[in-house]
Structure formats: structure tokens, C-alpha cells
Enzyme design. Structure first.
Site, mmCIF file in Angstrom:
data_model
loop_
_atom_site.group_PDB
_atom_site.id
_atom_site.type_symbol
_atom_site.label_atom_id
_atom_site.label_comp_id
_atom_site.label_asym_id
_atom_site.label_seq_id
_atom_site.Cartn_x
_atom_site.Cartn_y
_atom_site.Cartn_z
ATOM 1 C CD1 TRP A 263 59.138 34.798 94.231
ATOM 2 C CD2 TRP A 263 58.368 33.067 95.412
ATOM 3 N NE1 TRP A 263 60.043 33.769 94.096
ATOM 4 C CE2 TRP A 263 59.592 32.690 94.826
ATOM 5 C CE3 TRP A 263 57.681 32.131 96.201
ATOM 6 C CZ2 TRP A 263 60.162 31.433 94.993
ATOM 7 C CZ3 TRP A 263 58.250 30.871 96.365
ATOM 8 C CH2 TRP A 263 59.473 30.539 95.771
ATOM 9 N NE ARG B 150 45.161 31.431 89.306
ATOM 10 C CZ ARG B 150 45.341 32.143 88.190
ATOM 11 N NH1 ARG B 150 44.291 32.584 87.519
ATOM 12 N NH2 ARG B 150 46.541 32.420 87.754
ATOM 13 C CG HIS C 12 49.048 26.416 87.387
ATOM 14 N ND1 HIS C 12 49.389 27.380 86.466
ATOM 15 C CD2 HIS C 12 48.607 27.097 88.483
ATOM 16 C CE1 HIS C 12 49.164 28.590 86.974
ATOM 17 N NE2 HIS C 12 48.682 28.440 88.194
ATOM 18 C CG LEU D 95 64.868 20.479 73.275
ATOM 19 C CD1 LEU D 95 64.828 21.588 72.236
ATOM 20 C CD2 LEU D 95 63.450 20.038 73.585
ATOM 21 C CB SER E 197 61.564 37.399 90.160
ATOM 22 O OG SER E 197 62.483 37.047 89.178
ATOM 23 C CG LEU F 151 58.897 41.688 75.980
ATOM 24 C CD1 LEU F 151 60.293 42.261 75.782
ATOM 25 C CD2 LEU F 151 58.628 40.625 74.921
ATOM 26 N N GLY G 14 45.324 29.757 84.153
ATOM 27 C CA GLY G 14 44.225 30.106 85.060
ATOM 28 C C GLY G 14 42.917 30.286 84.293
ATOM 29 N NE ARG G 15 44.059 34.635 80.951
ATOM 30 C CZ ARG G 15 44.851 35.101 80.001
ATOM 31 N NH1 ARG G 15 44.342 35.648 78.930
ATOM 32 N NH2 ARG G 15 46.152 35.000 80.137
ATOM 33 C CG ASP H 158 49.709 34.511 80.580
ATOM 34 O OD1 ASP H 158 49.359 33.999 81.672
ATOM 35 O OD2 ASP H 158 49.472 35.694 80.289
HETATM 36 C C1 FPP Z 1 50.713 31.567 83.643
HETATM 37 O O1 FPP Z 1 49.339 31.276 83.642
HETATM 38 C C2 FPP Z 1 51.450 30.404 83.999
HETATM 39 C C3 FPP Z 1 52.258 30.289 85.093
HETATM 40 C C4 FPP Z 1 52.473 31.338 86.083
HETATM 41 C C5 FPP Z 1 52.964 29.062 85.357
HETATM 42 C C6 FPP Z 1 53.324 28.276 84.142
HETATM 43 C C7 FPP Z 1 53.589 26.938 84.596
HETATM 44 C C8 FPP Z 1 53.362 25.806 83.931
HETATM 45 C C9 FPP Z 1 52.910 25.687 82.531
HETATM 46 C C10 FPP Z 1 53.567 24.545 84.613
HETATM 47 C C11 FPP Z 1 55.021 24.168 84.704
HETATM 48 C C12 FPP Z 1 55.656 24.864 85.811
HETATM 49 C C13 FPP Z 1 55.657 24.540 87.104
HETATM 50 C C14 FPP Z 1 56.147 25.526 88.088
HETATM 51 C C15 FPP Z 1 55.156 23.245 87.585
HETATM 52 P P1 FPP Z 1 48.409 32.153 84.576
HETATM 53 O O2 FPP Z 1 48.236 31.438 85.865
HETATM 54 O O3 FPP Z 1 48.966 33.537 84.714
HETATM 55 O O4 FPP Z 1 47.090 32.162 83.741
HETATM 56 P P2 FPP Z 1 46.044 33.348 83.639
HETATM 57 O O5 FPP Z 1 46.771 34.503 82.998
HETATM 58 O O6 FPP Z 1 44.995 32.774 82.753
HETATM 59 O O7 FPP Z 1 45.568 33.639 85.017
#
Ligand code: FPP
Length: 260
Positions: free
Chosen positions: A68, A32, A36, A130, A65, A190, A22-23, A19
Site C-alpha cells: 500500500w 511499471r 505487472h 492444484l 500488506s 523473505l 518493475g525492473r 519480484d
Molecule cells: C514485485 O515486483 C511484484 C509485485 C508487487 C506484484 C506481483 C504481482 C503480479 C505478478 C501480478 C499479479 C497480481 C496482481 C495484484 C494483479 P516489483 O514491482 O517490486 O518489481 P521491482 O522490484 O523490479 O520494482
């Protein structure tokens, strides 16, 4: 290889909620999607660090899930990023002995994504150093429901449905239960990840945003894990909840996957 005295302190199976992408991007005044992309780079490095530490199983939450619900642009960006990441990193991961497995509902994702994910699984099936499980369109509740359905479809009667039977039908039934569950990004929840499997996992929450997570951060989480006393409902080595390395003699929970 780790020696037998240190092996007990290294988790066999690490699960990660990645997680904070985005931040991480927002702090840099960037979209964002850039976060990623940096998250993929962090993941590749952490896979290598985990393999070097003899961690046998790494399971990461790549797309839930519930993801989306995000803006369409972000969802399609994540899908494209997945395809790019696979084409960019698969050869090296394969050469490094990583076996890729996918956990999640692939029936409802696009054929292009499904084929790419299944292709990565097939391409690395011979590897065993792994096991990297990418949880994609995954939810812990979905997993319990699909396992129940699979057991029923197999003809398991209600009185035959035990924890061991259900475990055999869970999405990552090939892996021991996670020993260490890490969540980056500062939230303490979680988020529907590996709910059944993490019953006795040690939870480590860190403020580190996922793109900044690296081998040193992994070592910090492993060190925190090694300090925990794992009792699995028992009273522990000292009988008084000794803490620290008191649980090292029996570091892993009884796991149904070992019975198979
Ligand atoms: C959460 O950060 C992260 C995700 C929803 C995606 C995690 C994906 C990757 C690390 C890349 C590998 C996966 C793919 C599908 C290519 P957030 O966007 O919720 O961050 P925030 O909480 O800061 O907004």
C-alpha cells in the site's frame, strides 16, 4: 503422474515471491504497470507448468500488506489488473482443475476486490488438481497475529497454545508447509512472506525477473530443490550431511496440516 521414485524430488508445495516486474518494464522503457501485466501472464503459465509437474500447492505473493506504500497510481493499477486478470483467466484455470484460494486481510480491501477474490474461490471450490493460493494484502507477521487472535477468540488458553494449535489457525492451514520457496528478481530476502510456514522450506533465489520466469526456470528451481538434503534439524540420511539426493527418502517436513 510422477512415479514414486521421482515424486519425492518434486515439491508438494511451492511458494513464490514474484519480484522484478518493475525492473522488467524499466529495461524496456515502459511503465511499471506493463511489467505487472507481463507478471500476470507469467503467473498463468507457471500455474500450468506446476500442475503438469504434479505440484499440489502453489502460493504466490501478489500484494503484500506493505505494498500500500507504493504510489497510489501503481496500487490502483494493480487492483484493476487483478480484476482484469480474474475475468480473463478464471474460466481456463477452472477448466484446468485449479482451485483458487486467497490468503490475506480482505476486510480492509475494497468490496469490489473482495467480492472478486471470494467469487474466484467459490467458483473453483470443486477443483483439486492444484491449489493456487493468492496471497493478497498478506504479511507473515499479520498471519501470526491473526492466528493468535483466532485461537484466543476460540477460547484457547495460553497453556493450550501449541505450534499445532497455532498452525491450525494460520491463513493457509489447509496446505502442507512449503517445501520450496522461490524468489525471483535478485533480492535475497523473505519480505514477510509465509514466515511461520517456511521454517524448513528450501530457499531458491534467482536473478530472473518475474515476467521472464517460465517452465524452464521452474524446472531449474525444482532441480536445485532435488539436490538439497533436507534434515529438519536431524543429522540426515548419512549422519554426515551427505547432500545431493540424500534427503530424498524423507522429502517433506512434518507438517501440522497433515494431522488434521
Ligand atoms: C514485485 O515486483 C511484484 C509485485 C508487487 C506484484 C506481483 C504481482 C503480479 C505478478 C501480478 C499479479 C497480481 C496482481 C495484484 C494483479 P516489483 O514491482 O517490486 O518489481 P521491482 O522490484 O523490479 O520494482
Amino acid at each position: 503422474m510422477a512415479s514414486s521414485s521421482t515424486a519425492a524430488l518434486v515439491p508438494r508445495h511451492v511458494a513464490i515471491v514474484m519480484d522484478g516486474n518493475g525492473r522488467w518494464a524499466r529495461k524496456r522503457l515502459m511503465p511499471r504497470g506493463v511489467g505487472h501485466k507481463a507478471g500476470v501472464d507469467a503467473l498463468v503459465k507457471v500455474v500450468q507448468a506446476a500442475a503438469a509437474r504434479d505440484i499440489g500447492y502453489l502460493t504466490v505473493f501478489a500484494f503484500s500488506s506493505e505494498n500500500w506504500k507504493r504510489p497510489e497510481e501503481e496500487v490502483s493499477g494493480l487492483m484493476s489488473l487483478l480484476l482484469v486478470a480474474l475475468s480473463k483467466h478464471l474460466v481456463k484455470l477452472k477448466a484446468d482443475g485449479v482451485r483458487i484460494r486467497i490468503a490475506g486481510d480482505l476486510e480492509s480491501v475494497s468490496p469490489r476486490i473482495r467480492d472478486a477474490l471470494r467469487g474466484a474461490e467459490a467458483d473453483t471450490v470443486e477443483n483439486s488438481r492444484l491449489v493456487l493460493t493468492v496471497a493478497f494484502n498478506y504479511g507473515g507477521r499479520w498471519d501470526v497475529v491473526q492466528a493468535c487472535r483466532a485461537a484466543m477468540a476460540e477460547g484457547v488458553r495460553p497453556e493450550e497454545l501449541t505450534e499445532a494449535v497455532l498452525s491450525r489457525h494460520m491463513a493457509i492451514s489447509y496446505a502442507p508447509d512449503p517445501d520450496l520457496f522461490i524468489r525471483t528478481g535478485g533480492e535475497v530476502r523473505l519480505s514477510n512472506f509465509l514466515l511461520w510456514q517456511s521454517a524448513y522450506a528450501e530457499l531458491v533465489f534467482t536473478d530472473c525477473l518475474w515476467p521472464d520466469f517460465d517452465a524452464d526456470e521452474l524446472d531449474k528451481a525444482i532441480a536445485a530443490f532435488a539436490r538439497r538434503e533436507r534434515r529438519f534439524g536431524d543429522v540426515g540420511a548419512s549422519g554426515q550431511g551427505e547432500g545431493a539426493l540424500g534427503g530424498a527418502a524423507e522429502p517433506h517436513p512434518p507438517s501440522f496440516s497433515e494431522e488434521r
